[in-house]
Design a protein around this motif. Structure first.
Motif, PDB file in Angstrom:
ATOM      1  N   LEU A  26      -6.312   1.078  12.008  1.00 53.75           N
ATOM      2  CA  LEU A  26      -4.862   1.186  12.229  1.00 53.75           C
ATOM      3  C   LEU A  26      -4.521   2.529  12.871  1.00 53.75           C
ATOM      4  N   GLY A  73      -6.835   6.713   7.954  1.00 54.40           N
ATOM      5  CA  GLY A  73      -8.185   6.228   7.743  1.00 54.40           C
ATOM      6  C   GLY A  73      -9.146   6.961   8.639  1.00 54.40           C
ATOM      7  N   HIS A  96      -7.739   3.002   6.336  1.00 54.34           N
ATOM      8  CA  HIS A  96      -7.579   1.914   7.307  1.00 54.34           C
ATOM      9  C   HIS A  96      -7.943   2.444   8.704  1.00 54.34           C
ATOM     10  N   LEU A 127      -0.234   3.999   2.538  1.00 53.39           N
ATOM     11  CA  LEU A 127       0.019   3.654   3.942  1.00 53.39           C
ATOM     12  C   LEU A 127       1.515   3.463   4.214  1.00 53.39           C
ATOM     13  N   ALA A 183      -0.789  -4.191   3.097  1.00 52.48           N
ATOM     14  CA  ALA A 183      -2.156  -4.034   3.588  1.00 52.48           C
ATOM     15  C   ALA A 183      -3.086  -4.979   2.842  1.00 52.48           C
ATOM     16  N   ASN A 225      -7.411  -5.104   1.550  1.00 52.91           N
ATOM     17  CA  ASN A 225      -8.604  -4.290   1.401  1.00 52.91           C
ATOM     18  C   ASN A 225      -9.678  -5.084   0.686  1.00 52.91           C
ATOM     19  N   ASP A 252       0.851  -1.184   0.000  1.00 53.21           N
ATOM     20  CA  ASP A 252       0.000   0.000   0.000  1.00 53.21           C
ATOM     21  C   ASP A 252       0.890   1.237   0.000  1.00 53.21           C
TER      22      ASP A 252
END
Lengths: 412, 71
Positions: free
Chosen positions: A340, A366, A337, A286, A290, A292, A283
């Motif tokens: 997280l 996120g 996210h 990020l 990750a 998704n 990701d």
């Protein structure tokens, strides 16, 4: 000789890859293999079908003529049982061997079953495919009392289905609130109240120790770890997905809670790619690996995979995903996210409006918006730009927040 | 593919019935800009420039079912 591409899976990631491959490689041979008995349908609308709000027809996206029109060889009801990466071929359950120059695995996941007694009884449902939705609809229409397990984004679909179909339900949650990893009690309570208004009662610090069945093997109650018994003739279980990695076992393809891919959707085998729920991907927003499961992410991954199957390195996957809940008279949206991060900021911005932003190293990773979705674009922009918002997080909670409200010095 | 008229504006009208032949889009399928427009227009007597991601007659599932009217 033209290139040949084989795609395993005809969900949105596999189908978007097929569409892109046909555009980018007009002469290529393209084969799509799916174990389902129907071609691409809208997986995010099947809950509406189960609620009784939508007929079947609008849920189909590609009928079988689409594949003929685009010269794509569609194999329905076909299970891939082996991948031979040495010889660039897959083998089906009927022992047919299909060779490829490049392979895409868009094989998704399978709902987890509760590891409790009678978890596979009649009347206990999991929700993933259109066929699941048909079975749920048929079952819930005859039900009076329901039990729901799984306090997350998929479990709440069962709550909405019970509410829409007039089934009184108990929603058994292990913790003290719905989706406790992303919402505080204050935000979750807005969701709890919406459930109650539809006849679905959240039950906290609960769960399922076992199901009880009648003489015909049909569910008649769920019993929680405290021995509390909840009668039901319908149960919905949504506790997560197991990734369908069985077919890559015994191959050199790397797995880690899915098939590991780089930012180009390529696995550690040069001509094998993956897209959609199955991937554990790099990701770029990020800055770490990750997973998704959102529709938009899966569609984009399929498209990006296809570009890179034609020319590796041509397109990176860089995406901020979002997922909405549209069952109630107010909107709910999670982005990025939200579970997280090392810090968070949250606020009630108006009656029935709440937001929370998750932060890591001063950057947004996120969040969740309830009621007012207007800051969505700004928060996603800040994520894409990797802006450090240290010292300005309270501004994110202001109604009408815009990126321009932040000091310019925070730009990277 | 049909040509679009330039300069049209769209509105969202709540609809109780979804015709079997309608194209139905879920909010999550729409691009970011169209999502923002849908959230802004839903349930309000407002219009906005027509979105490239939606067509006249489409039905959008948001907090309710809304039919797109583009004129």
């Amino acid at each position: 000789m033209s290139d040949s591409y084989v795609i395993v899976g005809d969900g949105i990631s596999g189908a978007s890859a097929a569409e892109t491959l046909r555009e980018e490689a007009p002469d290529a041979e393209i084969t799509v293999i799916t174990e389902e008995g129907e071609s691409l349908y809208n997986r995010i609308l099947i809950k509406e079908f189960a609620k009784g709000k939508l007929p079947e027809a609008p849920i189909s996206i590609h009928d079988e003529s689409w594949y003929d029109d685009h010269d794509v060889d569609l194999r329905l009801n076909t299970l891939v049982v082996d991948i031979d990466v040495e010889n660039d071929a897959v083998r089906t359950h009927e022992d047919e061997v299909i060779e490829y120059d490049s392979l895409l695995l868009a094989i998704g996941g399978t709902p987890q079953q509760l590891p409790v007694e009678n978890a596979d009884a009649d009347g206990i449902h999991h929700f993933w495919t259109f066929q699941d939705a048909r079975s749920i609809k048929e079952s819930v229409e005859d039900a009076d009392r329901g039990v729901i397990v799984g306090a997350g984004l998929l479990g709440i679909d069962f709550a909405a289905i019970c509410g829409a179909q007039g089934v009184e339900a108990k929603y058994l949650m292990r913790g003290d609130s719905w989706w406790r990893y992303a919402l505080s009690n204050e935000g979750a309570e807005i969701m709890h109240e919406a459930m109650r208004e539809r006849g679905v009662e959240p039950v906290f610090d609960s769960g399922v120790d076992r199901f009880e069945v009648d003489d015909d093997g049909r569910v008649e109650a769920a019993v929680d770890p405290d021995g509390e018994r909840y009668e039901c003739d319908f149960a919905g279980v949504a506790i997560g997905l197991n990734m369908n990695t069985e077919i890559v076992e015994g191959t050199p393809i790397e797995t880690d809670n899915g098939v590991v891919v780089d930012e180009y959707m390529r696995t550690n085998v040069d001509n094998v790619f993956a897209a959609g729920d199955i991937t554990t991907f790099e990701d770029l927003v990020l800055g770490e690996q990750a997973k998704n499961g959102s529709w938009g992410s899966a569609k984009e991954q399929g498209t990006i995979a296809a570009y890179n199957m034609v020319e590796y390195g041509s397109e990176e996957f860089e995406w901020v995903s979002s997922y909405s809940i549209t069952h109630f008279d107010f909107p709910f949206l999670s982005f990025g996210h939200p579970t997280l991060g090392d810090d968070s900021v949250e606020a009630t911005t108006d009656e029935g409006e709440w937001r929370r932003v998750a932060l890591k190293d001063g950057r947004i990773v996120g969040g969740v918006l309830i009621g007012d979705l207007s800051p969505q674009s700004a928060f996603k922009q800040l994520m894409r730009e990797k802006r450090d918002v240290t010292g300005q997080t309270e501004l994110l909670m202001e109604p009408g927040f815009s990126v321009d409200d932040l000091a310019a010095s925070t730009e990277h | 593919m049909a040509f679009r008229e330039e300069g049209r504006r769209m509105r969202l009208r709540r609809t109780g019935r979804v015709p079997p032949d309608a194209r139905v889009r879920h909010y999550d399928e729409l691009d970011d800009a169209t999502q923002a427009t849908v959230a802004e227009l839903a349930g309000r007597p407002r219009t906005a420039p027509e979105s490239a991601d939606l067509e006249d007659g489409d039905v959008v599932k948001f907090t309710d079912y809304y039919r797109i009217r583009a004129r």
